[in-house]
Design an enzyme around this catalytic site. Sequence first.
Site, PDB file in Angstrom:
ATOM      1  N   GLN A   1      30.997  11.745  33.441  1.00 41.53           N
ATOM      2  CA  GLN A   1      29.524  12.050  33.314  1.00 41.53           C
ATOM      3  C   GLN A   1      28.826  11.929  34.813  1.00 41.53           C
ATOM      4  O   GLN A   1      28.463  10.486  34.969  1.00 41.53           O
ATOM      5  CB  GLN A   1      28.598  12.481  32.408  1.00 41.53           C
ATOM      6  N   GLY A   2      28.412  12.357  35.673  1.00 47.52           N
ATOM      7  CA  GLY A   2      27.818  11.432  36.907  1.00 47.52           C
ATOM      8  C   GLY A   2      26.714  12.420  37.137  1.00 47.52           C
ATOM      9  O   GLY A   2      26.570  13.353  37.940  1.00 47.52           O
ATOM     10  N   TYR A   3      25.698  11.034  36.081  1.00 47.80           N
ATOM     11  CA  TYR A   3      24.401  11.542  36.393  1.00 47.80           C
ATOM     12  C   TYR A   3      23.565  10.907  37.514  1.00 47.80           C
ATOM     13  O   TYR A   3      22.897  10.952  38.184  1.00 47.80           O
ATOM     14  CB  TYR A   3      23.626  12.010  35.212  1.00 47.80           C
ATOM     15  N   SER A   4      23.702   9.460  36.573  1.00 46.28           N
ATOM     16  CA  SER A   4      23.170   8.296  37.330  1.00 46.28           C
ATOM     17  C   SER A   4      23.438   7.432  38.500  1.00 46.28           C
ATOM     18  O   SER A   4      24.199   8.249  39.226  1.00 46.28           O
ATOM     19  CB  SER A   4      23.137   7.167  36.070  1.00 46.28           C
TER      20      SER A   4
ATOM     21  N   GLU B   1      23.809  14.800  23.996  1.00 42.71           N
ATOM     22  CA  GLU B   1      24.126  12.995  23.961  1.00 42.71           C
ATOM     23  C   GLU B   1      23.689  12.455  22.625  1.00 42.71           C
ATOM     24  O   GLU B   1      23.924  11.669  22.339  1.00 42.71           O
ATOM     25  CB  GLU B   1      24.132  12.540  25.635  1.00 42.71           C
TER      26      GLU B   1
ATOM     27  N   SER C   1      17.199   5.271  27.920  1.00 41.82           N
ATOM     28  CA  SER C   1      16.799   3.860  28.161  1.00 41.82           C
ATOM     29  C   SER C   1      16.024   3.603  26.440  1.00 41.82           C
ATOM     30  O   SER C   1      14.899   5.226  26.160  1.00 41.82           O
ATOM     31  CB  SER C   1      16.498   3.349  28.570  1.00 41.82           C
ATOM     32  N   ASN C   2      15.700   2.998  24.924  1.00 39.48           N
ATOM     33  CA  ASN C   2      14.580   3.240  24.432  1.00 39.48           C
ATOM     34  C   ASN C   2      14.013   3.454  25.124  1.00 39.48           C
ATOM     35  O   ASN C   2      12.803   4.103  23.702  1.00 39.48           O
ATOM     36  CB  ASN C   2      15.407   2.070  23.465  1.00 39.48           C
ATOM     37  N   GLU C   3      13.067   2.369  25.799  1.00 43.00           N
ATOM     38  CA  GLU C   3      12.367   2.989  26.267  1.00 43.00           C
ATOM     39  C   GLU C   3      11.523   4.528  26.585  1.00 43.00           C
ATOM     40  O   GLU C   3      10.887   4.771  26.627  1.00 43.00           O
ATOM     41  CB  GLU C   3      11.258   2.019  27.827  1.00 43.00           C
TER      42      GLU C   3
HETATM   43  C1  LIG Z   1      27.406   1.185  29.343  1.00 42.12           C
HETATM   44  C2  LIG Z   1      26.439   1.893  30.308  1.00 42.12           C
HETATM   45  C3  LIG Z   1      27.294   3.676  30.674  1.00 42.12           C
HETATM   46  C4  LIG Z   1      26.586   4.579  30.937  1.00 42.12           C
HETATM   47  N1  LIG Z   1      27.293   5.570  31.552  1.00 42.12           N
HETATM   48  C5  LIG Z   1      27.194   6.686  32.306  1.00 42.12           C
HETATM   49  C6  LIG Z   1      27.529   7.853  33.058  1.00 42.12           C
HETATM   50  O1  LIG Z   1      28.540   7.678  31.860  1.00 42.12           O
HETATM   51  N2  LIG Z   1      27.055   7.954  33.343  1.00 42.12           N
HETATM   52  C7  LIG Z   1      26.387   8.253  33.632  1.00 42.12           C
HETATM   53  O2  LIG Z   1      25.556   8.611  34.687  1.00 42.12           O
HETATM   54  N3  LIG Z   1      25.369   7.438  33.546  1.00 42.12           N
HETATM   55  C8  LIG Z   1      25.572   5.913  33.136  1.00 42.12           C
HETATM   56  N4  LIG Z   1      24.622   5.160  32.593  1.00 42.12           N
HETATM   57  C9  LIG Z   1      23.466   5.312  32.721  1.00 42.12           C
HETATM   58  C10 LIG Z   1      21.971   4.717  32.500  1.00 42.12           C
HETATM   59  O3  LIG Z   1      21.851   6.366  32.061  1.00 42.12           O
HETATM   60  C11 LIG Z   1      21.190   4.394  32.974  1.00 42.12           C
HETATM   61  O4  LIG Z   1      22.024   2.951  33.171  1.00 42.12           O
HETATM   62  C12 LIG Z   1      19.882   4.238  32.395  1.00 42.12           C
HETATM   63  O5  LIG Z   1      20.079   5.477  32.539  1.00 42.12           O
HETATM   64  C13 LIG Z   1      18.483   3.329  32.264  1.00 42.12           C
HETATM   65  O6  LIG Z   1      18.595   3.576  34.429  1.00 42.12           O
HETATM   66  P1  LIG Z   1      18.886   1.863  34.847  1.00 42.12           P
HETATM   67  O7  LIG Z   1      20.136   1.067  35.058  1.00 42.12           O
HETATM   68  O8  LIG Z   1      19.173   2.486  36.276  1.00 42.12           O
HETATM   69  O9  LIG Z   1      17.832   1.480  34.581  1.00 42.12           O
HETATM   70  P2  LIG Z   1      16.079   1.998  35.039  1.00 42.12           P
HETATM   71  O10 LIG Z   1      15.557   3.008  34.558  1.00 42.12           O
HETATM   72  O11 LIG Z   1      15.867   0.754  36.590  1.00 42.12           O
HETATM   73  O12 LIG Z   1      15.785   0.729  33.987  1.00 42.12           O
HETATM   74  C14 LIG Z   1      14.590  -0.365  34.019  1.00 42.12           C
HETATM   75  C15 LIG Z   1      14.689  -1.017  32.923  1.00 42.12           C
HETATM   76  O13 LIG Z   1      13.020  -0.639  32.766  1.00 42.12           O
HETATM   77  C16 LIG Z   1      12.826   0.472  31.689  1.00 42.12           C
HETATM   78  N5  LIG Z   1      12.080   1.962  32.578  1.00 42.12           N
HETATM   79  C17 LIG Z   1      12.401   2.101  33.032  1.00 42.12           C
HETATM   80  N6  LIG Z   1      11.052   3.385  33.396  1.00 42.12           N
HETATM   81  C18 LIG Z   1      10.540   3.688  32.232  1.00 42.12           C
HETATM   82  C19 LIG Z   1       9.029   3.413  31.730  1.00 42.12           C
HETATM   83  N7  LIG Z   1       8.866   4.897  33.074  1.00 42.12           N
HETATM   84  N8  LIG Z   1       8.904   3.447  31.270  1.00 42.12           N
HETATM   85  C20 LIG Z   1       9.101   2.520  29.767  1.00 42.12           C
HETATM   86  N9  LIG Z   1      10.054   1.392  30.828  1.00 42.12           N
HETATM   87  C21 LIG Z   1      10.713   2.184  31.668  1.00 42.12           C
HETATM   88  C22 LIG Z   1      13.953   1.160  31.134  1.00 42.12           C
HETATM   89  O14 LIG Z   1      14.163   0.727  29.839  1.00 42.12           O
HETATM   90  C23 LIG Z   1      14.625  -0.885  31.303  1.00 42.12           C
HETATM   91  O15 LIG Z   1      14.412  -1.544  30.638  1.00 42.12           O
HETATM   92  C24 LIG Z   1      25.517   4.094  31.379  1.00 42.12           C
HETATM   93  C25 LIG Z   1      24.996   2.541  31.361  1.00 42.12           C
HETATM   94  C26 LIG Z   1      25.490   2.244  30.867  1.00 42.12           C
HETATM   95  C27 LIG Z   1      24.607   0.304  31.023  1.00 42.12           C
END
Ligand SMILES: Cc1cc2nc3c(=O)[nH]c(=O)nc-3n(C[C@H](O)[C@H](O)[C@H](O)COP(=O)(O)OP(=O)(O)OC[C@H]3O[C@@H](n4cnc5c(N)ncnc54)[C@H](O)[C@@H]3O)c2cc1C
Lengths: 355, 389
Positions: free
Chosen positions: B131-134, B249, B372-374
Amino acid sequence: MSAQLAADDRAESIRMIRDSAAAVAPPGGDTKRIRALRQTLPGFDAAVWRQMGEFGWIGLRAPEALGGAGLGLAELGALAEELGGALAPEPLVAAGISTALLAAAGAKAELASLLAGETLVLTAWQERADTLAAPGTPDASRMFIPFAAGASAFLLPVREGAELALYWQPAGAGLSTEYTYDGGHFGTLQPAPARKLADDIGAVLEQALDDAALATSFYLLGGAERAFAMTLDYLKTRMQFGKVIGTFQALQHRAADLKMQLALFRASVEDAAAVVDAGASGAARQAAISRAKVRAAEGAMLITRQCVQLSGGIGYTDQYDVGLYLRKAMVLANQYGSAGLHRRRFMATAPEGEE
Amino acid sequence: MDAIRIPPPAELDALDDEHFRQVVRAFLHTHYPEELRNPPKRLHWSENKPWYFKLAEQGWLCPGWPKEFGGLGLSPSKIIILTEEYERYGVARCNDHGIVMLGPLVIKYGTPAQQQQFLPKILTGEHIWCQGYSEPNAGSDLAALRTEAVLDGDHYVVNGQKIWTTLAMDANWIFLLVRTDKTAKKQEGISFLLVDMNTPGITVRPIINLEYHDEFCETFFDNVRVPKENLVGQLNKGWDMAKALLSFERIFLGSPRQSGYALSRLKLLAERMGVYEDAVFQESYVRLRLEFEDLKALYETYVAKLKRGESLGPDVSMLKVIQTELFQKITDCMLEIAGENAGLLEPMEGNRNLNATGQFIQARPASIYGGSNEIQRNIISKNVLGMPG
Ligand SMILES: Cc1cc2nc3c(=O)[nH]c(=O)nc-3n(C[C@H](O)[C@H](O)[C@H](O)COP(=O)(O)OP(=O)(O)OC[C@H]3O[C@@H](n4cnc5c(N)ncnc54)[C@H](O)[C@@H]3O)c2cc1C
């Protein structure tokens, strides 16, 4: 000397210890050294250990007459806190148990080389998980010995009738090791007592284990503080949704909650050190240390877990330092008694609150 | 055990539930590779493919897909039974992005040609998806993604970077969210593109995680040419599909899979540590168990909705939060009772059923990935409760 002067002196000596800690634990220093030592044996740097000896840190609490500095737990705690902030993997806390035992046994030569950091003497007291009791069963293997692969010798408590005798066991045979999540290790040792050092060290060991529990609490505090500071920086710089994420109120409140936990954490361990340094003994001493260790185990886990969460994906990488603090907390939270054990002991030892 | 006959896949959904449970047990007993039980870490394709191929060969790979697409078409209660029995047995998770995410998306939004091209290859294990989203600057704010796809004749040319791509090193296909209109509002210029990872210009770089495991990757795209028929749905309408896919998902992440596994291993650990009978432990354990049972009941209502063909609303976020946080509470409890074993790198005493630290670490990112749960709580408060702002 007035009480105020004494307190000022104390604060000054603690400040000096914190400053001197910078030699090993530079503020804002990187984790390159710590990372390179992970999953190696003995997992610490012998040169740094000697340096700690030169600074007088290994003998910080040992009596001056025996070559120590004769300082208190507040001083040791401040040092452990600095080392915890830097994740220094040298065995200062574990060796503290041995310095207390060697001092009590009057084993001057053994103590002197340990205090100089020329040797590492570790106490092999534990026969099962999550305990503060050292039964001294003669042939029971001794478990969960941190830094064991670096030991030059072990101190072995052995039950002899009503007494807990202390034996010397040179390192070499009968040791196996297992890595821990932080990159360190635990040793398991088959007892082979070689030479008797003392007839009865039961009470000294009991107190030394408690001191180790409190020093570990300070080490955990240092780590939690540093992980939180890093996370706070991250909250103030990471952008999402066109804003710094620290502007989101959910995260502001989380950070505020963690700050409150840190405040309780510090108050608890510093108070316990003050109680010990003021000469408390018996149940009162135990209750104060148990209270601190409960706070430390739970606080360190809570704070480092949350720091990973607040960092998002990068928090779950090996390369990002916040995770190092979580892993360290996993290893130390239950050492010298888990929160559960210390809660039970607190209830058994604490004086009832005033009605 | 062996006396139970395993009926052909098409007949499974007609069995009564208890009979079905016996069949699943017999199936695992007969077919599951012993050496893959209770893996301490998520397995790579090279390790878990015998099981993937076994499931494929037996027709058991896709329990939730409709029968006409090669799935088992199982009822919600049977899916739960299947999950329970897999967890009880310690069955490894497959490289399942095709099964859990891409497949259901193509079933819902793909053209018949795409369905014929892609679904059978998931079912045979020929295509392993990731899955290539992030992206580095588009995590929680996924719609800020910048990897772009520009039309050039019959191809899209893709440039950019994805990150945290789970098991990308194992995959030969990736589903991407890409920017196809830079002038539109950020949600309105995104498309959904299927990319063969063997296309020139793709670089995958593993990242070591907190478990000391190379489970996720950085994935780079440098002038990668993708046939334009690999676009799913309409151009610039990828965001809506991605949202729908996220609800698949979330229901997957909200399934009682992880917490069920962890809860059963918590019991084993407590017995080994000699605290199972302890009143303090029992108090925490029963709380966790009750929450688990309630989670299962809630989960069942969501699976039932899907089964009736209804789409899931934003409230599915609740399921994800509840499950992942329960998983975390269970693994926290593991560390609390494990004594010094809470610091071990490897499972205690070499027993993979006593892997407290591995379970604890694996539970950490469950509240980060899949939204994320937030972010889930933001969704619940805004889109479910209608809070202003
Ligand atoms: C083990 C693992 C596997 C993954 N696998 C995939 C994958 O296969 N494909 C893919 O595309 N992605 C994948 N991801 C990525 C995942 O979806 C992102 O890590 C996630 O969406 C959070 O983005 P970020 O890491 O940039 O954190 P950030 O968005 O930078 O968040 C940092 C912190 O800020 C909080 N935050 C951000 N915005 C808000 C808001 N508006 N209000 C309150 N809190 C907020 C977040 O909850 C977090 O605690 C994976 C991540 C992990 C850890």
